[in-house]
Write a protein that holds these residues in place. Sequence first.
Motif, PDB file in Angstrom:
ATOM      1  N   ASP A 224      13.742   6.635 -16.226  1.00 43.37           N
ATOM      2  CA  ASP A 224      14.854   6.960 -15.338  1.00 43.37           C
ATOM      3  C   ASP A 224      14.361   7.343 -13.949  1.00 43.37           C
ATOM      4  O   ASP A 224      15.162   7.711 -13.087  1.00 43.37           O
ATOM      5  N   GLU A 225      13.043   7.249 -13.727  1.00 40.27           N
ATOM      6  CA  GLU A 225      12.456   7.597 -12.427  1.00 40.27           C
ATOM      7  C   GLU A 225      11.497   6.492 -11.972  1.00 40.27           C
ATOM      8  O   GLU A 225      10.285   6.710 -11.841  1.00 40.27           O
ATOM      9  N   ALA A 228       9.357   7.145  -8.653  1.00 35.85           N
ATOM     10  CA  ALA A 228       8.243   8.074  -8.852  1.00 35.85           C
ATOM     11  C   ALA A 228       7.102   7.397  -9.598  1.00 35.85           C
ATOM     12  O   ALA A 228       5.925   7.620  -9.297  1.00 35.85           O
TER      13      ALA A 228
END
Length: 275
Positions: A224-225, A228
């Motif tokens: 979900d990132e 990053a």
Amino acid sequence: MGSEDLAVTGTAAWIAAARARESARSDRLFNDPWAHLLAGELGRARLAASERAAGGENAFLPVRTRFFDDVLLEATRWARQVVLLGAGFDTRAYRLALPKATTVYELDHRGTLAAKESVLQAAGAAPVCARLTIGVDLRTDWSAPLLDAGFDPGAPTVWLAEGLMFYLESPTVQALLSQTASLSQTRSTLAFDVFGTGLLRLPAMKSWIEQRQRTSQPLPFCTDEPAALVRRCGWHRCVITEPGQEAACFGRLSSRRDGGVDPTTRTYLLAAERA
């Protein structure tokens, strides 16, 4: 061909079947003249089974392919090296208008690449540029065979991993992305897709997830990132596009409306550069 090669080849045939169906449309987003042959009965059966489980036609697959076609064609305006990670039955070295000075390196299991080579040779297909296949397991050291094949880490490169990350474990994904960064100079591009973790909770995925758990197989990679993840692995200037947005719609997908939608069910199409 080993059992793992067969599994990878089955997945490649499934995606080829989706490309073949798209290529037969009058309003096609791309044309892959060899996809029908590469898919075979295995690919068509797998596509049908997957769409029965999902409850309908998978409109995302052709959009994803066209999106990455556009990213690749734009990046090869200045990059003359293309590396297809988990190339499967990809035919971009044959069907896209790549500059003749381009070299395309295709990395995947030996059995899968051999199966593709057999079909393309029988069909009399010829690549539009230099093309080299490298049989490797991307969970091991794949950079040495790539360098041995003539890859130049000092030249701008386009790295493309369409539909790959889902089949890898998290440590392998991070190692793969970090390795591409270490082999890349300024103006290199990395493009790949990844799903949010909510995918693993969808009803259509339940039986498959349970089967993997029963056989002690790792769950597919999701995150979900994604921004990053990319930065942590050494890539920068990351542009994230979601299917349905203007650059990944092509009149086929509706725009996402976030009201009441689980944010972990997002799908991400990423294009990052080395600063």
